[in-house]
Design a protein around this motif. Sequence first.
Motif, PDB file in Angstrom:
ATOM      1  N   GLU A  17      95.159  19.193  -2.872  1.00 44.46           N
ATOM      2  CA  GLU A  17      96.344  19.584  -3.657  1.00 44.46           C
ATOM      3  C   GLU A  17      97.534  19.819  -2.743  1.00 44.46           C
ATOM      4  O   GLU A  17      98.678  19.497  -3.083  1.00 44.46           O
ATOM      5  CB  GLU A  17      96.035  20.858  -4.466  1.00 44.46           C
ATOM      6  CG  GLU A  17      95.185  20.596  -5.689  1.00 44.46           C
ATOM      7  CD  GLU A  17      94.899  21.874  -6.465  1.00 44.46           C
ATOM      8  OE1 GLU A  17      94.734  21.787  -7.693  1.00 44.46           O
ATOM      9  OE2 GLU A  17      94.843  22.967  -5.858  1.00 44.46           O
ATOM     10  N   ILE A  18      97.248  20.412  -1.588  1.00 45.49           N
ATOM     11  CA  ILE A  18      98.336  20.656  -0.637  1.00 45.49           C
ATOM     12  C   ILE A  18      98.893  19.324  -0.133  1.00 45.49           C
ATOM     13  O   ILE A  18     100.107  19.148  -0.025  1.00 45.49           O
ATOM     14  CB  ILE A  18      97.846  21.528   0.542  1.00 45.49           C
ATOM     15  CG1 ILE A  18      97.537  22.944   0.038  1.00 45.49           C
ATOM     16  CG2 ILE A  18      98.897  21.578   1.647  1.00 45.49           C
ATOM     17  CD1 ILE A  18      96.886  23.852   1.059  1.00 45.49           C
ATOM     18  N   ALA A  21     101.232  17.804  -2.642  1.00 43.28           N
ATOM     19  CA  ALA A  21     102.570  18.398  -2.610  1.00 43.28           C
ATOM     20  C   ALA A  21     103.331  17.949  -1.360  1.00 43.28           C
ATOM     21  O   ALA A  21     104.507  17.553  -1.444  1.00 43.28           O
ATOM     22  CB  ALA A  21     102.463  19.919  -2.643  1.00 43.28           C
ATOM     23  N   ALA A  22     102.646  18.005  -0.224  1.00 42.88           N
ATOM     24  CA  ALA A  22     103.290  17.664   1.055  1.00 42.88           C
ATOM     25  C   ALA A  22     103.796  16.228   1.039  1.00 42.88           C
ATOM     26  O   ALA A  22     104.899  15.924   1.495  1.00 42.88           O
ATOM     27  CB  ALA A  22     102.309  17.859   2.205  1.00 42.88           C
ATOM     28  N   GLU A  23     102.974  15.358   0.500  1.00 44.67           N
ATOM     29  CA  GLU A  23     103.286  13.947   0.406  1.00 44.67           C
ATOM     30  C   GLU A  23     104.651  13.728  -0.249  1.00 44.67           C
ATOM     31  O   GLU A  23     105.509  13.044   0.291  1.00 44.67           O
ATOM     32  CB  GLU A  23     102.195  13.312  -0.444  1.00 44.67           C
ATOM     33  CG  GLU A  23     102.150  11.830  -0.436  1.00 44.67           C
ATOM     34  CD  GLU A  23     100.888  11.365  -1.175  1.00 44.67           C
ATOM     35  OE1 GLU A  23      99.845  11.283  -0.531  1.00 44.67           O
ATOM     36  OE2 GLU A  23     100.974  11.103  -2.396  1.00 44.67           O
ATOM     37  N   LYS A  24     104.810  14.353  -1.406  1.00 43.31           N
ATOM     38  CA  LYS A  24     106.071  14.175  -2.136  1.00 43.31           C
ATOM     39  C   LYS A  24     107.256  14.616  -1.290  1.00 43.31           C
ATOM     40  O   LYS A  24     108.275  13.935  -1.229  1.00 43.31           O
ATOM     41  CB  LYS A  24     106.025  14.987  -3.431  1.00 43.31           C
ATOM     42  CG  LYS A  24     105.213  14.290  -4.518  1.00 43.31           C
ATOM     43  CD  LYS A  24     105.036  15.187  -5.739  1.00 43.31           C
ATOM     44  CE  LYS A  24     103.906  14.684  -6.625  1.00 43.31           C
ATOM     45  NZ  LYS A  24     103.104  15.783  -7.193  1.00 43.31           N
ATOM     46  N   VAL A  25     107.116  15.767  -0.658  1.00 47.48           N
ATOM     47  CA  VAL A  25     108.235  16.293   0.121  1.00 47.48           C
ATOM     48  C   VAL A  25     108.495  15.437   1.362  1.00 47.48           C
ATOM     49  O   VAL A  25     109.642  15.103   1.659  1.00 47.48           O
ATOM     50  CB  VAL A  25     107.972  17.757   0.527  1.00 47.48           C
ATOM     51  CG1 VAL A  25     109.120  18.291   1.362  1.00 47.48           C
ATOM     52  CG2 VAL A  25     107.781  18.619  -0.717  1.00 47.48           C
ATOM     53  N   ASP A  37     108.414  25.772   3.088  1.00 51.02           N
ATOM     54  CA  ASP A  37     108.698  26.544   1.873  1.00 51.02           C
ATOM     55  C   ASP A  37     108.707  25.627   0.655  1.00 51.02           C
ATOM     56  O   ASP A  37     108.146  25.975  -0.386  1.00 51.02           O
ATOM     57  CB  ASP A  37     110.049  27.265   2.004  1.00 51.02           C
ATOM     58  CG  ASP A  37     109.929  28.532   2.840  1.00 51.02           C
ATOM     59  OD1 ASP A  37     109.075  29.366   2.520  1.00 51.02           O
ATOM     60  OD2 ASP A  37     110.674  28.669   3.823  1.00 51.02           O
ATOM     61  N   GLU A  38     109.331  24.465   0.791  1.00 51.48           N
ATOM     62  CA  GLU A  38     109.389  23.554  -0.351  1.00 51.48           C
ATOM     63  C   GLU A  38     108.001  23.025  -0.689  1.00 51.48           C
ATOM     64  O   GLU A  38     107.639  22.912  -1.869  1.00 51.48           O
ATOM     65  CB  GLU A  38     110.350  22.395  -0.061  1.00 51.48           C
ATOM     66  CG  GLU A  38     110.588  21.542  -1.298  1.00 51.48           C
ATOM     67  CD  GLU A  38     111.600  20.429  -1.066  1.00 51.48           C
ATOM     68  OE1 GLU A  38     112.311  20.463  -0.058  1.00 51.48           O
ATOM     69  OE2 GLU A  38     111.645  19.516  -1.922  1.00 51.48           O
ATOM     70  N   ILE A  39     107.240  22.702   0.349  1.00 47.36           N
ATOM     71  CA  ILE A  39     105.878  22.215   0.118  1.00 47.36           C
ATOM     72  C   ILE A  39     105.056  23.294  -0.580  1.00 47.36           C
ATOM     73  O   ILE A  39     104.327  23.029  -1.545  1.00 47.36           O
ATOM     74  CB  ILE A  39     105.213  21.792   1.443  1.00 47.36           C
ATOM     75  CG1 ILE A  39     105.929  20.574   2.027  1.00 47.36           C
ATOM     76  CG2 ILE A  39     103.736  21.471   1.229  1.00 47.36           C
ATOM     77  CD1 ILE A  39     105.499  20.209   3.439  1.00 47.36           C
ATOM     78  N   ALA A  40     105.213  24.525  -0.121  1.00 46.14           N
ATOM     79  CA  ALA A  40     104.474  25.650  -0.715  1.00 46.14           C
ATOM     80  C   ALA A  40     104.835  25.791  -2.197  1.00 46.14           C
ATOM     81  O   ALA A  40     103.962  25.943  -3.054  1.00 46.14           O
ATOM     82  CB  ALA A  40     104.788  26.932   0.033  1.00 46.14           C
ATOM     83  N   GLU A  41     106.118  25.723  -2.472  1.00 43.50           N
ATOM     84  CA  GLU A  41     106.584  25.866  -3.847  1.00 43.50           C
ATOM     85  C   GLU A  41     105.982  24.774  -4.729  1.00 43.50           C
ATOM     86  O   GLU A  41     105.476  25.035  -5.815  1.00 43.50           O
ATOM     87  CB  GLU A  41     108.113  25.780  -3.867  1.00 43.50           C
ATOM     88  CG  GLU A  41     108.739  26.383  -5.111  1.00 43.50           C
ATOM     89  CD  GLU A  41     110.252  26.208  -5.112  1.00 43.50           C
ATOM     90  OE1 GLU A  41     110.853  26.339  -6.184  1.00 43.50           O
ATOM     91  OE2 GLU A  41     110.816  25.933  -4.031  1.00 43.50           O
ATOM     92  N   LYS A  47     103.782  30.154   1.437  1.00 47.88           N
ATOM     93  CA  LYS A  47     103.802  29.455   2.718  1.00 47.88           C
ATOM     94  C   LYS A  47     102.616  29.861   3.589  1.00 47.88           C
ATOM     95  O   LYS A  47     101.977  29.011   4.235  1.00 47.88           O
ATOM     96  CB  LYS A  47     105.116  29.757   3.441  1.00 47.88           C
ATOM     97  CG  LYS A  47     105.252  29.011   4.731  1.00 47.88           C
ATOM     98  CD  LYS A  47     106.678  28.910   5.219  1.00 47.88           C
ATOM     99  CE  LYS A  47     107.336  30.240   5.497  1.00 47.88           C
ATOM    100  NZ  LYS A  47     108.530  30.072   6.348  1.00 47.88           N
ATOM    101  N   GLY A  48     102.327  31.154   3.588  1.00 49.44           N
ATOM    102  CA  GLY A  48     101.211  31.644   4.398  1.00 49.44           C
ATOM    103  C   GLY A  48      99.911  30.922   4.100  1.00 49.44           C
ATOM    104  O   GLY A  48      99.121  30.635   5.005  1.00 49.44           O
TER     105      GLY A  48
END
Lengths: 227, 227
Positions: A17-18, A21-25, A37-41, A47-48
């Motif tokens: 899942e991470i 999200a990371a992929e898109k960003v 921060d954006e990836i976390a959101e 973020k942690g």
Amino acid sequence: MGTAERKEREKLHRKEEIIDAAEKVFFDKGLAMATMDEIAERAELSKGTLYLYYKSKEDLYMAVICRGHQILLKMFQQAAATGEPTIKLLQNIGEAYFAFYKRHHDYFRMFSFSENSQLQSQVSEEMRMTCAESGQCIGGVVQAVIQQGKEDGTYRPEVSPLEMSFVLWAHCRGVMELIDHIKSVPSDGIKRACSEVDFDKLYRKSTAMLVYAMLTEEARKNFKLEL
Amino acid sequence: MGTAERKEREKLHRKEEIIDAAEKVFFDKGLAMATMDEIAERAELSKGTLYLYYKSKEDLYMAVICRGHQILLKMFQQAAATGEPTIKLLQNIGEAYFAFYKRHHDYFRMFSFSENSQLQSQVSEEMRMTCAESGQCIGGVVQAVIQQGKEDGTYRPEVSPLEMSFVLWAHCRGVMELIDHIKSVPSDGIKRACSEVDFDKLYRKSTAMLVYAMLTEEARKNFKLEL
DNA sequence: GTATTAACTGACTGACGGTCAGTCAGTCGT
DNA sequence: ACGACTGACTGACCGTCAGTCAGTTAATAC
């Protein structure tokens, strides 16, 4: 009790899942402009938490690359398993690589970027190894096809499958990177000079030039090289 | 009164001094890890002053690249001006590019890195144009040599000098980048598999394969292609 | 019901790119 | 020789971001 197994599964799922999200960003912003921060959101996590699953931004970047490798590997394997003559198989792989460039443009760009040695030095030993392995599998497919063609008399006996897999891989990449660069840099000067150039054809031609040089005299008779 | 002229000269000189300093830091650290503070310290200026001469860190990076372009251009021009037969000239250029990769390794890596479109979007329009121009001059040398070889019957009439200069350029770069990547990534797996590979020879061989495909039947008789 | 563990959070830190009000050396006009 | 002016230069400061960690919450074990 299957609790531990379930936890393990969930952990892997969370890792995926991470990456989603990371992929898109990363696709959107590139490594430098992307923020954790954006990836976390996007992942609906803090973020942690990202740092519980990946050691650094760079490691996460390479994890996305690994996913891209899997896609390309599958495309190469399919291209090499049609049962056609070996000369066609190598052509298929070349086409598959070009199709990957077109359909998975963002992954392709990440591949190019990741070759950078400064980036590599930021990546954990572990992730670097994982990624190198998945990359080598892809090269292995090419190497096997060349080996096959050498055995059936399509390619010259002095052809080294390992060496030629390197050359073909590097060549195709180099040409696609150049095409991508010309297309993406909005310099009128270059654009005007290239208005006549059909880049799809150029890619095919240039790859055929290399293949032609590898063919035995016998095989060359049935191979029409157009420039 | 020559005051204005002197000021102008000093300004250019200062710009060069900043590039001197930036070069060292970028060579050492790469774009991401280099800091403007360190460049400023090396240039014996304050950070603010750097921004009087260059719009951004990325612009300064590209200014260093332009300097690299000048070096490569000179090497190409010398390689192409020996008065030898055209087939030898193209070989010379290939050798010159390889020599550049070896002698000016840091510039070469910066070239590779700068193709990245995310970086390009951070660079000012002005600097991008300047850099694109200096890059095109280099391609122009290759193109001219191919044109010459086409006219004297070395290369086939259907060869397009522009297209083939792209292909040769992209190919050589792709192969050198791969070599560089294999050599710099300390993965035992790959290193072991490649222990037998002579990368210098591989570069020459692969480039000769492309050249061979461009030759007329007549010229092929005098060209020994080793694989 | 309580103790233990593991997943998760988000405020915080230090570092860095970029800015801008202010300083100062050199030049010009008188 | 002297005050006015210019512009090169400075460095404290700002906002942002990668990465950290003390503390919270939820699930599991006993």
